[in-house]
Design a protein around this motif. Structure first.
Motif, mmCIF file in Angstrom:
data_model
loop_
_atom_site.group_PDB
_atom_site.id
_atom_site.type_symbol
_atom_site.label_atom_id
_atom_site.label_comp_id
_atom_site.label_asym_id
_atom_site.label_seq_id
_atom_site.Cartn_x
_atom_site.Cartn_y
_atom_site.Cartn_z
ATOM 1 N N ALA A 18 37.638 73.043 10.014
ATOM 2 C CA ALA A 18 39.024 72.826 9.575
ATOM 3 C C ALA A 18 39.466 73.875 8.574
ATOM 4 C CB ALA A 18 39.163 71.445 8.963
ATOM 5 N N VAL A 19 40.740 74.215 8.633
ATOM 6 C CA VAL A 19 41.383 75.133 7.687
ATOM 7 C C VAL A 19 42.493 74.359 6.980
ATOM 8 C CG1 VAL A 19 42.635 77.302 7.416
ATOM 9 C CG2 VAL A 19 40.894 77.076 9.203
ATOM 10 N N GLN A 20 42.608 74.556 5.679
ATOM 11 C CA GLN A 20 43.657 73.855 4.949
ATOM 12 C C GLN A 20 44.418 74.817 4.034
ATOM 13 O OE1 GLN A 20 44.725 70.437 5.085
ATOM 14 N NE2 GLN A 20 46.368 71.648 4.176
ATOM 15 N N LEU A 21 45.719 74.947 4.252
ATOM 16 C CA LEU A 21 46.571 75.662 3.300
ATOM 17 C C LEU A 21 46.700 74.792 2.056
ATOM 18 C CD1 LEU A 21 49.440 76.799 5.711
ATOM 19 C CD2 LEU A 21 47.269 77.945 5.230
ATOM 20 N N ILE A 22 46.697 75.401 0.873
ATOM 21 C CA ILE A 22 46.625 74.562 -0.320
ATOM 22 C C ILE A 22 47.704 74.834 -1.367
ATOM 23 C CG2 ILE A 22 44.166 74.093 -0.092
ATOM 24 C CD1 ILE A 22 43.630 76.265 -2.137
ATOM 25 N N ASN A 23 48.418 75.950 -1.283
ATOM 26 C CA ASN A 23 49.409 76.254 -2.330
ATOM 27 C C ASN A 23 50.723 75.530 -2.038
ATOM 28 O OD1 ASN A 23 49.505 78.076 -0.090
ATOM 29 N ND2 ASN A 23 50.944 79.359 -1.205
ATOM 30 N N PHE A 24 50.660 74.197 -2.039
ATOM 31 C CA PHE A 24 51.771 73.373 -1.554
ATOM 32 C C PHE A 24 52.953 73.310 -2.504
ATOM 33 C CE2 PHE A 24 51.387 69.392 -4.016
ATOM 34 C CZ PHE A 24 50.183 69.638 -4.659
ATOM 35 N N LYS A 25 52.783 73.748 -3.734
ATOM 36 C CA LYS A 25 53.879 73.656 -4.701
ATOM 37 C C LYS A 25 54.681 74.948 -4.827
ATOM 38 C CE LYS A 25 52.037 70.006 -7.695
ATOM 39 N NZ LYS A 25 53.156 69.067 -7.489
ATOM 40 N N ASP A 26 54.292 76.014 -4.120
ATOM 41 C CA ASP A 26 54.844 77.337 -4.383
ATOM 42 C C ASP A 26 56.290 77.524 -3.920
ATOM 43 O OD1 ASP A 26 52.411 77.828 -5.460
ATOM 44 O OD2 ASP A 26 51.889 79.507 -4.155
ATOM 45 N N THR A 27 56.612 77.061 -2.717
ATOM 46 C CA THR A 27 57.954 77.275 -2.160
ATOM 47 C C THR A 27 58.429 75.993 -1.479
ATOM 48 O OG1 THR A 27 57.104 78.011 -0.019
ATOM 49 C CG2 THR A 27 57.416 79.707 -1.702
ATOM 50 N N TRP A 28 59.687 75.976 -1.032
ATOM 51 C CA TRP A 28 60.206 74.754 -0.405
ATOM 52 C C TRP A 28 59.527 74.476 0.926
ATOM 53 C CZ3 TRP A 28 62.252 74.480 4.446
ATOM 54 C CH2 TRP A 28 62.678 75.670 5.047
ATOM 55 N N TYR A 29 59.082 75.550 1.606
ATOM 56 C CA TYR A 29 58.463 75.339 2.909
ATOM 57 C C TYR A 29 56.957 75.181 2.832
ATOM 58 C CZ TYR A 29 57.441 80.322 2.454
ATOM 59 O OH TYR A 29 56.999 81.539 1.995
ATOM 60 N N ARG B 9 55.566 71.580 3.484
ATOM 61 C CA ARG B 9 55.589 71.239 4.917
ATOM 62 C C ARG B 9 54.500 71.994 5.678
ATOM 63 N NH1 ARG B 9 56.582 67.294 7.940
ATOM 64 N NH2 ARG B 9 58.123 65.989 6.985
ATOM 65 N N ASN B 10 54.321 73.265 5.328
ATOM 66 C CA ASN B 10 53.331 74.104 5.983
ATOM 67 C C ASN B 10 51.915 73.565 5.749
ATOM 68 O OD1 ASN B 10 52.869 77.744 6.058
ATOM 69 N ND2 ASN B 10 52.591 76.217 7.616
ATOM 70 N N CYS B 11 51.627 73.179 4.500
ATOM 71 C CA CYS B 11 50.304 72.629 4.172
ATOM 72 C C CYS B 11 50.061 71.322 4.927
ATOM 73 C CB CYS B 11 50.195 72.391 2.667
ATOM 74 S SG CYS B 11 50.119 73.897 1.676
ATOM 75 N N LEU B 12 51.071 70.473 4.973
ATOM 76 C CA LEU B 12 50.896 69.181 5.650
ATOM 77 C C LEU B 12 50.733 69.363 7.159
ATOM 78 C CD1 LEU B 12 50.767 66.258 4.722
ATOM 79 C CD2 LEU B 12 53.139 65.996 5.455
ATOM 80 N N GLU B 13 51.386 70.377 7.683
ATOM 81 C CA GLU B 13 51.261 70.680 9.111
ATOM 82 C C GLU B 13 49.804 71.024 9.444
ATOM 83 O OE1 GLU B 13 53.645 73.984 10.189
ATOM 84 O OE2 GLU B 13 53.797 73.398 12.290
ATOM 85 N N TYR B 14 49.180 71.854 8.621
ATOM 86 C CA TYR B 14 47.759 72.184 8.818
ATOM 87 C C TYR B 14 46.897 70.933 8.682
ATOM 88 C CZ TYR B 14 47.661 77.287 9.208
ATOM 89 O OH TYR B 14 47.771 78.582 9.663
ATOM 90 N N PHE B 15 47.241 70.093 7.715
ATOM 91 C CA PHE B 15 46.454 68.878 7.477
ATOM 92 C C PHE B 15 46.405 68.009 8.737
ATOM 93 C CE2 PHE B 15 46.105 64.460 5.870
ATOM 94 C CZ PHE B 15 44.855 64.567 5.284
ATOM 95 N N THR B 16 47.555 67.746 9.350
ATOM 96 C CA THR B 16 47.570 66.894 10.548
ATOM 97 C C THR B 16 46.977 67.621 11.758
ATOM 98 O OG1 THR B 16 49.863 67.562 10.982
ATOM 99 C CG2 THR B 16 49.519 65.503 9.806
ATOM 100 N N TRP B 17 47.138 68.947 11.812
ATOM 101 C CA TRP B 17 46.607 69.711 12.951
ATOM 102 C C TRP B 17 45.085 69.628 12.989
ATOM 103 C CZ3 TRP B 17 48.359 71.927 17.303
ATOM 104 C CH2 TRP B 17 47.538 72.865 17.956
ATOM 105 N N PHE B 18 44.421 69.929 11.856
ATOM 106 C CA PHE B 18 42.954 69.943 11.839
ATOM 107 C C PHE B 18 42.360 68.557 11.602
ATOM 108 C CE2 PHE B 18 43.837 74.445 11.048
ATOM 109 C CZ PHE B 18 42.955 75.038 11.948
ATOM 110 N N GLU C 216 46.160 80.312 2.141
ATOM 111 C CA GLU C 216 47.497 80.269 1.558
ATOM 112 C C GLU C 216 48.555 80.253 2.661
ATOM 113 O OE1 GLU C 216 48.629 83.901 -0.410
ATOM 114 O OE2 GLU C 216 47.347 85.093 0.899
ATOM 115 N N THR C 217 49.745 79.795 2.326
ATOM 116 C CA THR C 217 50.875 79.858 3.249
ATOM 117 C C THR C 217 51.423 81.287 3.257
ATOM 118 O OG1 THR C 217 52.492 79.347 1.526
ATOM 119 C CG2 THR C 217 51.486 77.480 2.666
ATOM 120 N N PRO C 218 52.209 81.659 4.269
ATOM 121 C CA PRO C 218 52.892 82.963 4.187
ATOM 122 C C PRO C 218 53.687 83.057 2.892
ATOM 123 C CG PRO C 218 53.099 82.052 6.389
ATOM 124 C CD PRO C 218 52.470 80.971 5.549
ATOM 125 N N ASP C 219 53.726 84.266 2.314
ATOM 126 C CA ASP C 219 54.313 84.402 0.979
ATOM 127 C C ASP C 219 55.833 84.534 0.961
ATOM 128 O OD1 ASP C 219 54.525 86.875 2.033
ATOM 129 O OD2 ASP C 219 53.329 87.926 0.534
#
Length: 427
Positions: free
Chosen positions: A171-182, A185-194, A262-265
């Motif tokens: 599993a891969v998990q994006l973790i910088n969930f507080k950085d931007t508005w998206y 959503r991006n982190c949670l998308e990875y969470f449900t995917w993996f 990380e999510t795209p910057d």
């Protein structure tokens, strides 16, 4: 007559969107349908003796040294004893080549550099070049900005042995969930995917593999000719080809064994990344390897999965039109009500996402605030619009035969989050 045809069109569009939203809800919730299903999604524990050796490929392009150093450090910090790392770079990227050679010189016994020299540059070309240098039983892939868990390879080794696997997808998990508005959503998308969706695919015998924290037996990779160098979703394509061969593909999850990224910057970077993925899925669908799957049910699942990007583009085009037509089109009440049918699974999915955000925070020891829950809900339609735009952009590029690689840049935003847990390591 025109009114009847328009009514039928609105009903058909609504039913298609309803089917898409319902399947999304099913896949996102698959892991939680019953305790036995949830138990099957976890690693099976570590066996007493290490059975395999690992060659880990780390493809890099235009990377910063701190990002590469942290990724390599996590790979060299594995508790598994038999590990070599191949840093894969392109000959036209002298800055990254110099960093890779400097890092390899610091670890001459365990790190080597593969310099790919073709005129066209993309990730699968670099992977195939590095594959030729691999010497161990299992080949694993880690993106340049990945922080692997220290005990990951020992658990992967046990998965290969205990579950007789040919491929193990971690599993891969994006973790910088507080950085931007998206990013939330991006982190949670990875969470449900993996955490859920990939397990549903593996259980049904068809799985589009991920391109990170994926492990394949080296002889099998050589047997299928490695990664498709013309495909922008080489990971998905490999999963399709191995599925058609009936290979045993295991997906395993544990919160403490995820690879952190990380999510795209930037929003532009997110659009480019999603365009590349969508375009890659369209390529895999067009190749038609999925038609060789042994049963009609698996072929249907493959068709539905690979067509998701087309569906996303379709939804992006028709949803605004459907809403306007349904509200102001003066249709019969029944047609208007059916037009809003997709809202039912969509709202259920949002409610489920709120629950998943709580689980995401608990699993990864992040404090999730009330504000985070609010922005999760509020950002939903805007995030879906971004994905739909990327899918439409991919569709345009597909028909224009524009398959140029658009790289996702890495800034190392995830390292701050990892440092807070004291897990980041230097090479």
């Amino acid at each position: 007559m025109l009114a009847v045809l328009l009514s039928l069109l609105v009903v058909m569009i609504a039913l298609v969107l309803f089917a898409i939203a319902t399947s999304t809800l099913y896949l996102n919730t698959y892991a939680w349908w019953d305790p036995k299903t949830q138990e099957r999604t976890f690693y099976g524990g570590v066996l007493g003796e290490e059975q395999h050796s690992f060659s880990l490929i780390m493809p890099c392009r235009h990377e910063e040294e701190p990002v590469m150093r942290a990724t390599l450090g996590a790979l060299l910090n594995q508790t598994h004893r038999a590990v070599e790392v191949i840093i894969s770079v392109g000959h036209d990227d002298p800055g990254t080549v110099a960093i890779a050679q400097r890092l390899a010189a610091e670890h001459p016994d365990s790190v080597r550099v593969s310099v790919e020299g073709s005129a066209v540059k993309n990730k699968p070309l670099q992977l195939n070049a590095a594959l030729m240098m691999c010497r161990n039983d299992i080949v694993g892939v880690f993106d340049a900005e990945s922080i692997a868990a220290p005990d990951l390879l020992r658990n992967i080794d046990s998965c290969f042995v205990g579950r007789n696997a040919d491929v193990v997808q971690g599993a891969v998990q994006l973790i910088n969930f507080k950085d931007t508005w998206y990013s939330l959503r991006n982190c949670l998308e990875y969470f449900t995917w993996f955490r859920s969706r990939l397990h549903a695919h593996a259980n049904k015998g068809f799985i589009p593999l991920g391109g990170n924290t994926v492990f394949i037996k080296r002889h099998l990779l050589n047997q299928v000719g490695g990664w498709d160098t013309d495909c922008l979703a080489e990971d998905c394509d490999l999963g399709v080809r191995l599925s058609t061969l009936g290979r045993q593909i295991v997906v395993a999850y544990s919160p403490d064994l995820v690879t952190r990224e990380e999510t795209p910057d930037s929003l532009k970077g997110l659009v480019k990344q999603r365009t590349r993925w969508s375009l890659g899925f369209m390529q895999v669908y067009a190749k038609g390897d999925w038609k060789q799957l042994p049963t009609r049910r698996r072929r249907a699942l493959a068709w539905w999965t690979l067509m998701q990007q087309h569906f996303m583009a379709f939804a992006g085009l028709v949803i605004p039109i459907a809403i306007i037509v349904a509200v102001w089109g003066d249709f019969p009440m029944a047609v208007t009500l059916i037009a809003f049918l997709p809202l039912i699974p969509t709202l259920a999915t949002i409610a489920f996402d709120v629950c998943m955000l709580h689980e995401f925070g608990r699993d990864h020891h992040f404090r999730v605030s009330a504000y985070d829950y609010v922005r999760l809900v509020v950002s939903t339609p805007f995030y879906q619009l971004v994905l739909a735009f990327a899918a439409v952009r991919a569709l345009v590029k597909f028909y224009r035969r524009d398959f140029r690689w658009e790289k996702t840049s890495h800034s190392g935003a995830h390292l701050t989050y990892v440092q807070h847990t004291g897990e980041v390591v230097g090479a």
